[in-house]
Design an enzyme around this catalytic site. Sequence first.
Site, PDB file in Angstrom:
ATOM      1  N   LYS A 185       8.870   5.955  -3.948  1.00 31.81           N
ATOM      2  CA  LYS A 185       9.777   5.341  -2.935  1.00 31.81           C
ATOM      3  C   LYS A 185       9.889   3.957  -3.279  1.00 31.81           C
ATOM      4  CE  LYS A 185      11.217   3.238   1.022  1.00 31.81           C
ATOM      5  NZ  LYS A 185      12.029   2.427   0.064  1.00 31.81           N
ATOM      6  N   GLU A 260      -1.490  -3.332  -1.944  1.00 35.29           N
ATOM      7  CA  GLU A 260      -1.410  -4.752  -2.335  1.00 35.29           C
ATOM      8  C   GLU A 260      -0.396  -5.633  -1.643  1.00 35.29           C
ATOM      9  OE1 GLU A 260      -3.439  -6.462  -4.174  1.00 35.29           O
ATOM     10  OE2 GLU A 260      -4.583  -4.537  -4.839  1.00 35.29           O
ATOM     11  N   CYS A 294       4.246 -12.605  -5.518  1.00 37.50           N
ATOM     12  CA  CYS A 294       3.052 -12.620  -4.480  1.00 37.50           C
ATOM     13  C   CYS A 294       2.166 -13.447  -5.215  1.00 37.50           C
ATOM     14  CB  CYS A 294       2.324 -11.171  -4.608  1.00 37.50           C
ATOM     15  SG  CYS A 294       2.243 -10.475  -6.142  1.00 37.50           S
ATOM     16  N   GLU A 392       3.377 -17.149   4.441  1.00 36.66           N
ATOM     17  CA  GLU A 392       3.988 -16.826   3.054  1.00 36.66           C
ATOM     18  C   GLU A 392       5.588 -17.088   3.231  1.00 36.66           C
ATOM     19  OE1 GLU A 392       4.388 -12.554   1.769  1.00 36.66           O
ATOM     20  OE2 GLU A 392       3.667 -13.232  -0.472  1.00 36.66           O
TER      21      GLU A 392
HETATM   22  P1  NAD Z   1       8.031  -4.809   2.234  1.00 40.01           P
HETATM   23  O1  NAD Z   1       6.687  -4.597   2.902  1.00 40.01           O
HETATM   24  O2  NAD Z   1       9.236  -4.967   3.052  1.00 40.01           O
HETATM   25  O3  NAD Z   1       8.530  -3.359   1.279  1.00 40.01           O
HETATM   26  C1  NAD Z   1       7.918  -2.905   0.445  1.00 40.01           C
HETATM   27  C2  NAD Z   1       8.021  -1.274   0.231  1.00 40.01           C
HETATM   28  O4  NAD Z   1       7.635  -0.807   1.450  1.00 40.01           O
HETATM   29  C3  NAD Z   1       9.739  -1.111   0.259  1.00 40.01           C
HETATM   30  O5  NAD Z   1       9.830   0.156  -0.609  1.00 40.01           O
HETATM   31  C4  NAD Z   1      10.045  -0.613   1.703  1.00 40.01           C
HETATM   32  O6  NAD Z   1      11.137   0.156   1.735  1.00 40.01           O
HETATM   33  C5  NAD Z   1       8.827  -0.062   2.185  1.00 40.01           C
HETATM   34  N1  NAD Z   1       8.446   0.225   3.592  1.00 40.01           N
HETATM   35  C6  NAD Z   1       8.845  -0.677   4.625  1.00 40.01           C
HETATM   36  N2  NAD Z   1       8.427  -0.042   5.858  1.00 40.01           N
HETATM   37  C7  NAD Z   1       8.072   0.848   5.432  1.00 40.01           C
HETATM   38  C8  NAD Z   1       7.332   1.984   6.284  1.00 40.01           C
HETATM   39  N3  NAD Z   1       7.230   1.615   7.688  1.00 40.01           N
HETATM   40  N4  NAD Z   1       6.725   2.880   5.767  1.00 40.01           N
HETATM   41  C9  NAD Z   1       6.589   3.219   4.408  1.00 40.01           C
HETATM   42  N5  NAD Z   1       7.122   2.303   3.487  1.00 40.01           N
HETATM   43  C10 NAD Z   1       7.820   1.171   4.166  1.00 40.01           C
HETATM   44  O7  NAD Z   1       7.884  -5.827   1.030  1.00 40.01           O
HETATM   45  P2  NAD Z   1       9.141  -6.272   0.087  1.00 40.01           P
HETATM   46  O8  NAD Z   1      10.130  -7.431   1.031  1.00 40.01           O
HETATM   47  O9  NAD Z   1       9.688  -5.379  -0.639  1.00 40.01           O
HETATM   48  O10 NAD Z   1       8.391  -7.427  -0.799  1.00 40.01           O
HETATM   49  C11 NAD Z   1       7.911  -8.458  -0.559  1.00 40.01           C
HETATM   50  C12 NAD Z   1       6.544  -8.815  -0.483  1.00 40.01           C
HETATM   51  O11 NAD Z   1       5.754  -7.977  -1.233  1.00 40.01           O
HETATM   52  C13 NAD Z   1       5.837  -9.967  -0.263  1.00 40.01           C
HETATM   53  O12 NAD Z   1       4.808 -10.063   0.674  1.00 40.01           O
HETATM   54  C14 NAD Z   1       4.698  -9.971  -1.645  1.00 40.01           C
HETATM   55  O13 NAD Z   1       3.907 -11.137  -1.322  1.00 40.01           O
HETATM   56  C15 NAD Z   1       4.488  -8.727  -1.534  1.00 40.01           C
HETATM   57  N6  NAD Z   1       4.009  -8.286  -2.971  1.00 40.01           N
HETATM   58  C16 NAD Z   1       2.854  -8.300  -3.165  1.00 40.01           C
HETATM   59  C17 NAD Z   1       2.320  -7.953  -4.541  1.00 40.01           C
HETATM   60  C18 NAD Z   1       0.826  -7.715  -4.833  1.00 40.01           C
HETATM   61  O14 NAD Z   1       0.404  -7.224  -5.808  1.00 40.01           O
HETATM   62  N7  NAD Z   1      -0.112  -8.300  -4.052  1.00 40.01           N
HETATM   63  C19 NAD Z   1       3.360  -8.114  -5.622  1.00 40.01           C
HETATM   64  C20 NAD Z   1       4.401  -8.099  -5.368  1.00 40.01           C
HETATM   65  C21 NAD Z   1       4.896  -8.226  -3.953  1.00 40.01           C
END
Ligand code: NAD
Length: 491
Positions: A185, A260, A294, A392
Amino acid sequence: MSLKQEESSKSSMVHSRNWIGGEWIVPAAGECAVVNPSDIREEVGVLHLSDASHVRQAEQAARSAYASWSRLTGAARGEHLHRLAAALEARAAEVARLASMEMGKPITEMRGEVMRGVNLLRYYAAEGVRASGAVIPSSEPDVLQYSRKVPLGVVGIITPWNFPVAIPLWKIAPALICGNTVIWKPAESASLTATRLAEIFAEAGLTPGVVNLVVGKGGKIGGPLLEQIALDAVSFTGSTATGTHIAETCAKRNIKYQTEMGGKNAAVVLSDADLEHTVPLIVSGAFRSAGQKCTATSRIIVESGIYDSFTEALTQAVSRLKLAPALDPEAYLGPVASAGQYETVNSYVQLAWEHAEILAQGPAAAEDREGYYIRPLVAAGLNAEHPLIQEEIFGPVAVVLEASDFKEAVALCNQSVYGLSASLFTRDLSFAHRFLDEARAGMVRVNQETAGVEYQAPFGGMKLSSSHSREQGQAALDFYTELKTCAIRYF
Ligand code: NAD
């Protein structure tokens, strides 16, 4: 735009599709236009949204493919990954362009990311024929005892938009080589790129059902994916809020998970740092990808002795950054990815103008563009508890803090709920070693920017940045398998 131009631009638009059991499905649970963040007057494509029924279909496809995929030899699975790598390499320019147009990452960075994806596929392809497990001497005579790694089953892979190619591949490639099948997804803002990747997998002849792509909103299909089907494991990258919710759900079901999540990474500059090398690395860590990594540098902690000369050099460097459309090969940073990102990051920019001393602001983008452009900003003069220092931001905003000495600098570096990446800039080997020991982060580096991971090294965070497992390198092979201890007596 004339009617004819409008029609031809509509026909060239990209549509998201699900790829389930080798079939292409356009789900009809809703749709929305995807606009180019570099110029929101331009529609790039249409997102077709899934519902719970597509998740159940994907479960069936992944489950039935698992039986044969998990029985293939590692060498045969490796051959598949080699073919995916070759197919992606052949389409690298096209994939990079689509991703840049979908989520705004500058094309030069995006090309590098796609090639990293190719390398990841090749790295894990080779694992198919590497030794795993161990022979463990038995206490009994005539017994051969050994451990072996076995696949988990059907793995749910949930990915963010900020690395639309590398993150999915650093999860999918190790999951597949270990013998799992996948339901993927992707993030809403990276679903066109995800569809293109699945098309490349299909062209390369990946066995139907081994990877199943389900495009949709996290809030709508996340529940069915995590709670209504029999997943065996989940690998998630995204925000800490979503990740902790996913961790709770998986823990209740007692399935393996890795999450992550966010970061608030610090770069510490000591008085003896070589500014000529340090400033470009800090600027790159803070502002490449418009700060949407991130591992981006979002706190810059500077020892008093070098504070004035460092901030002056930083201000000059930021004033020269080029903020431009993602397809401009000269763009140092592009727009932020979406309307939501634009709103959130701007709320922090406003907070900085209200509460902080503004040290530097980069030039604006060209005026003929209507995109989600945010000028790079460096703020200072805040106390260590301020939201700009603790939360963040995930945008092109960095804050500078002053520290009287190394000890105070490390204390400030560790004063965060996050612990993903941390860097020190110094010429002193003792301080370098002490920092590598004392900084509480999963990635600790000296004279290198906080961002930038190598696919062959383990990657992940401490504290609220991670569920404390690691991705990439050999560590990923531990996550996507579990150990069986086998023993056989011979007579
Ligand atoms: P997000 O948490 O909004 O979404 C991430 C994924 O989760 C998307 O595919 C989203 O559709 C899905 N999602 C959202 N709600 C959900 C639910 N209730 N159940 C299951 N899936 C759900 O994050 P984002 O805005 O896409 O990404 C930005 C964030 O990602 C930042 O906080 C960044 O630091 C983090 N990030 C972390 C790493 C790492 O390796 N630590 C790498 C890249 C990004």
